[in-house]
Enzyme design. Structure first.
Site, PDB file in Angstrom:
ATOM      1  CE  LYS A  79      -3.884   1.665   2.904  1.00 10.92           C
ATOM      2  NZ  LYS A  79      -4.749   1.267   4.055  1.00 10.92           N
ATOM      3  CB  SER A 154      -8.103   3.031   3.271  1.00  8.28           C
ATOM      4  OG  SER A 154      -7.246   2.395   4.202  1.00  8.28           O
ATOM      5  CB  SER A 178      -8.154  -0.096   5.927  1.00  9.64           C
ATOM      6  OG  SER A 178      -8.925   1.075   5.919  1.00  9.64           O
TER       7      SER A 178
HETATM    8  N1  GLN Z   1     -12.925   3.176   6.969  1.00 11.88           N
HETATM    9  C1  GLN Z   1     -12.341   3.489   8.241  1.00 11.88           C
HETATM   10  C2  GLN Z   1     -11.959   4.951   8.261  1.00 11.88           C
HETATM   11  O1  GLN Z   1     -12.223   5.593   7.320  1.00 11.88           O
HETATM   12  C3  GLN Z   1     -11.159   2.596   8.498  1.00 11.88           C
HETATM   13  C4  GLN Z   1      -9.963   3.005   7.759  1.00 11.88           C
HETATM   14  C5  GLN Z   1      -8.775   2.142   8.011  1.00 11.88           C
HETATM   15  O2  GLN Z   1      -8.877   1.038   8.558  1.00 11.88           O
HETATM   16  N2  GLN Z   1      -7.612   2.661   7.670  1.00 11.88           N
HETATM   17  O3  GLN Z   1     -11.370   5.436   9.176  1.00 11.88           O
END
Ligand code: GLN
Length: 491
Positions: A79, A154, A178
């Site tokens: 990532k 994400s 994510s």
């Molecule tokens: N969707 C969640 C957020 O927007 C989790 C994001 C993540 O795990 N990095 O914070």
């Protein structure tokens, strides 16, 4: 038609025996990126020259009879919030658009030591804030099963890259879901390990008490292999667990006889699609058919976890993101009148809407007068959520639930509605608040769109999650299959 899927453990075997060269394996993946990434958009940066050089080095080492690492010659993508020496690391943000780190993080270094061939950096929601990849400052990634749908977020680029055959293994980060949620949306295996199991040195921080690196793979054996390669104590990360990881492959096939599974009823609440609930319950039946026991249980504070997370994560983010000031990293706005103006202009231009929303929420929650009402209260709720799990784990070895209440939604469907977007993570966020390991595995589909089963474990008990997931995989005769990544087609 998608090419045939190959897992890391099979590929590693073939590379070891000389049946396939690391260079050939790398070329296959690079060709696939070339063929489909214009549609999937899983990558922000591809590094073909470095990948081929690394692959040739592995092949040369093999010819010399040198001992090869556990991921020797296996194409891996990380990532774009993993710092990679000499390779642009954007975090999906304009503010880091041209940031080239002078060092690689621990996970990336361990991957290189394991012989992995890093092919590129995957697309993500800006600073890992999001559940659909639509918050990427550059372009959203698409779900390879249906290009009009999101891959999740994400770490959406990582999940999409694996299932489209653009890499064999990928890594992401999971602060509130994510890794697991995109794994579920794309039909791959995704692990959020116990907090502290994988070093975060060199992972750009979002919410430091929650962030954890995790692998996305085609099957459970690969997830164990991919965890093994990077897990273990690191003195460079003060939150790194002092724990000697076991051999995660050892005993993975021991079966689930006598395994006690708790099924938290709060995870099947309103908003859970019937097809998701049916597939998850069927997966649990498969495990009980193999000798596990399952019973309904309750994690009564689940309802409050999402609200607590949306105080704690933004609070930590507002502190972590203070460093992007136009002086030390990346973007600096032109035409500023003085230093304060330069900070303001840089941050106004460099951050996207969701990141600004989080910074404002977090700053507000931490400000004097509101700290007790929001931040402190959220921390108390966090303790209640953790205690729910402790009580459950006194009785059960694992908990089983959906990873996400829905299958992949359409691009644009939730982009204008932050609350609807936040709800995509109701089943994954409590696990981060409690610091526990969570594993998402494919357990069916709704008209071609994958569904994920989430297995939640005791701290540092990833081995039990792998064992249960492996048993499910064997019992269903699961064979990894790549998505076509074609024009809106669904198989
Ligand atoms: N969707 C969640 C957020 O927007 C989790 C994001 C993540 O795990 N990095 O914070």
């Amino acid at each position: 038609m998608a090419p045939e899927a190959i897992t890391a453990h099979k590929l590693r075997e073939r590379i070891g025996s000389g049946e396939v060269s690391a260079e050939e394996a790398t070329r296959i993946v690079l060709d696939r990126i070339e063929a489909v990434d214009g549609r999937v958009k899983a990558f922000l940066t591809v590094t073909p020259e470095a990948a081929l050089a690394q692959a040739r080095a592995i092949d040369a080492a093999r010819r010399r009879g040198q001992k090869l690492g556990p991921l020797a010659g296996v194409p891996v993508a990380v990532k774009d919030n993993f710092c990679t020496e000499g390779v642009r690391t954007t975090c999906g943000s304009r503010i880091l658009e041209n940031f080239v780190p002078p060092y690689s993080g621990t996970a990336v270094r361990r991957l290189a030591e394991a012989g992995a061939v890093i092919v590129g950096k995957t697309n993500m929601d800006e600073f890992a804030m999001g559940s659909s990849n639509e918050n990427s400052a550059f372009f959203p990634a698409h779900n390879p099963w249906d290009l009009e749908r999101v891959p999740g977020g994400s770490s959406g680029g990582s999940a999409a890259a694996v299932i489209a055959g653009e890499t064999v293994v990928a890594y992401g980060s999971d602060t509130g879901g994510s890794v697991r949620q995109p794994a579920s949306f794309c039909g791959v295996v995704g692990l959020k390990p116990t907090y502290g199991l994988i070093s975060r040195f060199g992972l750009v921080a979002f919410a430091s008490s929650l962030d954890q690196i995790g692998p996305l793979t085609l099957d459970v054996t690969d997830a164990a292999l991919a965890l093994q390669a990077v897990a273990g104590h690191d003195p460079l990360d003060s939150t790194s667990a002092r724990h000697d990881p076991p051999d995660y492959l050892d005993g993975i096939d021991r079966g689930v006889k006598g395994l006690r599974i708790g099924v938290p009823r709060e995870y099947f609440g309103a908003g859970t699609e019937p097809a998701v609930e049916a597939a998850v319950r069927k997966a649990i039946d498969i495990l009980t058919g193999l000798g596990a026991t399952a019973e309904e249980c309750s994690l009564p504070n689940t309802d409050h976890a999402l609200s607590a997370y949306y105080i704690i994560a933004p609070a930590e983010a507002s502190a972590n993101l203070a460093r992007y000031d136009g002086v030390r990293y990346g973007l600096r706005a032109a035409g500023a009148e003085d230093l304060t103006d330069m900070y303001a202009k840089t941050r106004a231009q460099g951050f996207g809407a969701e990141v600004k929303r989080r910074i404002m929420l977090g700053t507000y929650a931490l400000s004097s007068g509101y700290y007790d009402a929001y931040y402190l209260k959220a921390q108390k709720v966090r303790t209640l959520v953790r205690r729910d799990f402790e009580r459950a784990f006194a009785k059960y070895d694992v908990l089983a639930a959906p990873t996400s209440p829905t299958v992949a939604f359409k691009l644009g469907e939730r982009a204008e509605n932050p609350l609807a977007m936040y709800l995509a993570d109701v089943c994954t966020i409590p696990v981060n608040l409690a610091g526990l390991p969570g594993l998402s595995i494919p357990c069916g589909d709704d008209r071609g769109l994958p569904i994920g089963l989430q297995l939640i474990g005791k701290p540092l008990d990833e081995a039990t999650l792998f064992r249960a997931a492996f048993a499910h995989e064997q019992a269903t005769g699961f064979k990894p299959k790549l998505a076509p990544a074609g024009k809106g087609e669904r198989t």
